[in-house]
Scaffold this motif. Structure first.
Motif, PDB file in Angstrom:
ATOM      1  N   TYR A  41       0.792  -1.189  -0.173  1.00 30.26           N
ATOM      2  CA  TYR A  41      -0.016   0.101   0.040  1.00 30.26           C
ATOM      3  C   TYR A  41       0.790   1.282   0.123  1.00 30.26           C
ATOM      4  O   TYR A  41       0.224   2.305   0.577  1.00 30.26           O
ATOM      5  N   ASN A  99       7.898   5.504  10.560  1.00 30.02           N
ATOM      6  CA  ASN A  99       7.063   4.276  10.003  1.00 30.02           C
ATOM      7  C   ASN A  99       5.618   4.136  10.539  1.00 30.02           C
ATOM      8  O   ASN A  99       5.279   4.845  11.544  1.00 30.02           O
ATOM      9  N   GLY A 100       4.703   3.124  10.067  1.00 33.32           N
ATOM     10  CA  GLY A 100       3.467   3.211  10.544  1.00 33.32           C
ATOM     11  C   GLY A 100       3.313   2.999  12.073  1.00 33.32           C
ATOM     12  O   GLY A 100       2.521   3.481  12.659  1.00 33.32           O
ATOM     13  N   SER A 101       4.139   1.892  12.446  1.00 20.84           N
ATOM     14  CA  SER A 101       4.245   1.568  13.933  1.00 20.84           C
ATOM     15  C   SER A 101       4.596   2.824  14.710  1.00 20.84           C
ATOM     16  O   SER A 101       3.862   2.980  15.856  1.00 20.84           O
ATOM     17  N   HIS A 133      -2.039  -2.220  14.345  1.00 22.23           N
ATOM     18  CA  HIS A 133      -1.329  -0.898  14.320  1.00 22.23           C
ATOM     19  C   HIS A 133      -0.001  -0.706  14.463  1.00 22.23           C
ATOM     20  O   HIS A 133       0.691   0.447  14.724  1.00 22.23           O
ATOM     21  N   GLY A 134       0.763  -2.170  14.428  1.00 19.19           N
ATOM     22  CA  GLY A 134       1.785  -2.132  13.874  1.00 19.19           C
ATOM     23  C   GLY A 134       2.724  -3.009  15.138  1.00 19.19           C
ATOM     24  O   GLY A 134       2.094  -3.660  15.884  1.00 19.19           O
ATOM     25  N   VAL A 228      -2.619   4.756   8.288  1.00 20.63           N
ATOM     26  CA  VAL A 228      -1.586   4.344   7.708  1.00 20.63           C
ATOM     27  C   VAL A 228      -1.696   3.492   6.582  1.00 20.63           C
ATOM     28  O   VAL A 228      -1.061   3.783   5.450  1.00 20.63           O
ATOM     29  N   LYS A 255       3.171   4.856   5.073  1.00 19.14           N
ATOM     30  CA  LYS A 255       3.177   4.215   3.839  1.00 19.14           C
ATOM     31  C   LYS A 255       3.157   4.988   2.530  1.00 19.14           C
ATOM     32  O   LYS A 255       3.943   5.393   2.040  1.00 19.14           O
TER      33      LYS A 255
HETATM   34  C1  LIG Z   1      -3.225   0.275   9.953  1.00 21.93           C
HETATM   35  C2  LIG Z   1      -1.790   0.128  10.061  1.00 21.93           C
HETATM   36  N1  LIG Z   1      -1.074   0.623  10.985  1.00 21.93           N
HETATM   37  C3  LIG Z   1       0.159   0.593  11.186  1.00 21.93           C
HETATM   38  C4  LIG Z   1       0.878  -0.049  10.367  1.00 21.93           C
HETATM   39  C5  LIG Z   1       2.374  -0.394  10.450  1.00 21.93           C
HETATM   40  O1  LIG Z   1       3.120  -0.080   9.785  1.00 21.93           O
HETATM   41  P1  LIG Z   1       4.383  -0.261   9.614  1.00 21.93           P
HETATM   42  O2  LIG Z   1       4.635  -1.631   9.008  1.00 21.93           O
HETATM   43  O3  LIG Z   1       5.191   0.668   8.454  1.00 21.93           O
HETATM   44  O4  LIG Z   1       5.038  -0.063  11.002  1.00 21.93           O
HETATM   45  C6  LIG Z   1       0.274  -1.054   9.293  1.00 21.93           C
HETATM   46  C7  LIG Z   1       1.099  -1.933   8.586  1.00 21.93           C
HETATM   47  O5  LIG Z   1       0.717  -2.623   7.543  1.00 21.93           O
HETATM   48  C8  LIG Z   1      -0.842  -0.744   9.169  1.00 21.93           C
HETATM   49  O6  LIG Z   1      -1.596  -1.419   7.767  1.00 21.93           O
END
Ligand SMILES: Cc1ncc(COP(=O)(O)O)c(C=O)c1O
Length: 411
Positions: A41, A99-101, A133-134, A228, A255
């Motif tokens: 994504y 990053n998303g986390s 959420h990570g 994210v 993302k």
């Molecule tokens: C909704 C959501 N939040 C957080 C994350 C975590 O992101 P990252 O993999 O960049 O740490 C993801 C990863 O797929 C996600 O889909």
């Protein structure tokens, strides 16, 4: 190398990818694959898009990296201005990370410290069942319980779960929530708006989310939209939160923020949240920071991506893909191997009515079939989903659909 989310004993080899252009990934043997999930994504405007890479290449000659504590720079300022134009109007401040986390971790920490700074005891976070959420500790804690999290559960923050609402459960969920909130100990509620990505693209209605947010706001709970996955056009609007009248207090972005070019994340929040940290007391500040915070190259990529998102061409492409998915759905929804299908914007998913063996290989068989057809899709359990880059052509979409239907016939 130790690859992510991989049991190396079961999956000892990795496919070498040597280049990517537009919607196409090319492996070390020269075989092409359509990137049907935009590399988790991210690459929504196509891989190695010159409108982005040229700007990053120019920025590279000027300023590559600088500490963002005590310094600022034009790429971050310009990106912030561009984001403030498209984010929900109640958002007032942007906090950068990687990053998303970390975007969600920061959202959770902001919510907890907001009440700490105000001297209120609110140690509990609420989150949807089956959310993701990570992988950092706060983010893992609010994610749905997973067998993979077993070793860490004793160390989680306090989290209570809210079922994802359906037509036949929403009233009961609202009642239970209201009773629970009367204890005034809940700091925040984190949710993936409209689509739960890692839960195999489970979708729920904006009306239901709106009613939940109404109750939460009434009890002063900080609402955190984890966009994210859903952010930057995938649901048909810039953000999934744009489908809902009640806006979140905090929004998590990553993302597609940088269009897949460089890792970066942003957690935005309202002015009211920021004000709870703005003080003569140094300890009331938000002491969270990563070395690469607001890296100028990542900011440049993100600014180019935000500009691309708003072009007529991208918006037309989004509508085109939405229609193509709808047409495809008409042709397969009654397939005997399909339980049900769903779509939100350019995100399309189908659940198969094939029972998953506990250690069955359905997912692997489908994955291998798609790869043989030159299509990269990653089924989740017995769900197949498609989330293509916006620049995917009609012919490429048809190739993805053919791979899916022949995959159904082959199992
Ligand atoms: C909704 C959501 N939040 C957080 C994350 C975590 O992101 P990252 O993999 O960049 O740490 C993801 C990863 O797929 C996600 O889909």
């Amino acid at each position: 190398m130790w690859h992510p989310l991989t049991q190396h004993k079961l999956h000892p080899s990795m496919l070498g990818i040597v280049k990517a252009k537009g919607a196409i990934l090319t492996d070390e043997d020269g075989k092409d694959y359509i990137d049907g999930i935009a590399s988790w994504y991210t690459s929504m405007f196509g891989h190695c898009n010159p409108a982005i890479t040229s700007k990053v290449a120019a920025q590279m000659q000027l300023l590559d990296q600088v500490v963002f504590s005590g310094f600022t720079h034009e790429p971050a300022i310009k990106l912030s201005e561009a984001l403030m134009e498209i984010l929900p109007k109640n958002q007032g401040k942007l906090f950068f990370s990687d990053n998303g986390s970390t975007a969600t971790e920061i959202g959770i920490k902001m919510a907890l410290q907001y009440f700490f700074n105000k001297g209120e005891q609110r140690p509990v976070m609420l989150a949807f069942e089956n959310g993701f959420h990570g992988d950092t500790f706060g983010a893992m804690s609010v994610s749905g319980l997973s067998v993979y999290n077993g070793p860490f559960e004793d160390f989680f923050i306090q989290v209570e779960r809210v079922p994802v609402p359906r037509e036949d459960t929403i009233e009961e969920i609202l009642q239970t929530l209201e009773t629970r909130l009367k204890r005034n100990d809940v700091a925040g509620f984190i949710y993936e708006p409209l689509v739960q990505g890692a839960a195999a693209m489970q979708m729920y209605l904006p009306e239901h989310l709106e009613r939940l947010l109404q109750v939460l706001k009434r009890y002063g709970v900080i609402t955190i939209a984890d966009e994210v996955m859903t952010g930057f056009g995938k649901t048909g609007k810039n953000f999934a939160s744009d489908h809902v009248a009640i806006k979140p207090d905090i929004l998590c972005l990553s993302k597609a923020l940088t269009a897949g070019l460089l890792p970066m994340a942003i957690t935005s929040c309202t002015r009211e949240i920021y004000d709870a940290f703005y003080s003569d007391e140094i300890a009331k500040g938000f002491f969270h920071g990563h070395t690469y915070t607001a890296n100028p190259l990542a900011c440049t990529a993100a600014l180019a991506a935000v500009e691309l998102l708003q072009t007529e061409e991208t918006q037309n492409n989004i509508q085109r893909i939405i229609k193509c998915h709808q047409e495809f759905n008409k042709t397969v929804e009654n397939h005997p191997k399909i339980e049900k299908t769903r779509q939100c914007g350019i995100i399309y998913a189908m659940d198969l009515n094939i029972k998953m063996e506990r250690y069955g290989d359905l997912r692997d068989r489908l994955f291998n079939h798609f790869m043989k057809q030159g299509v990269f899709l990653r089924p989740l359990g017995n769900t197949i989903y498609i989330l293509p880059p916006y620049i995917t052509t009609d012919a490429q979409l048809q190739k993805i659909y053919r791979a899916v239907t022949s995959g159904l016939d082959s199992i």
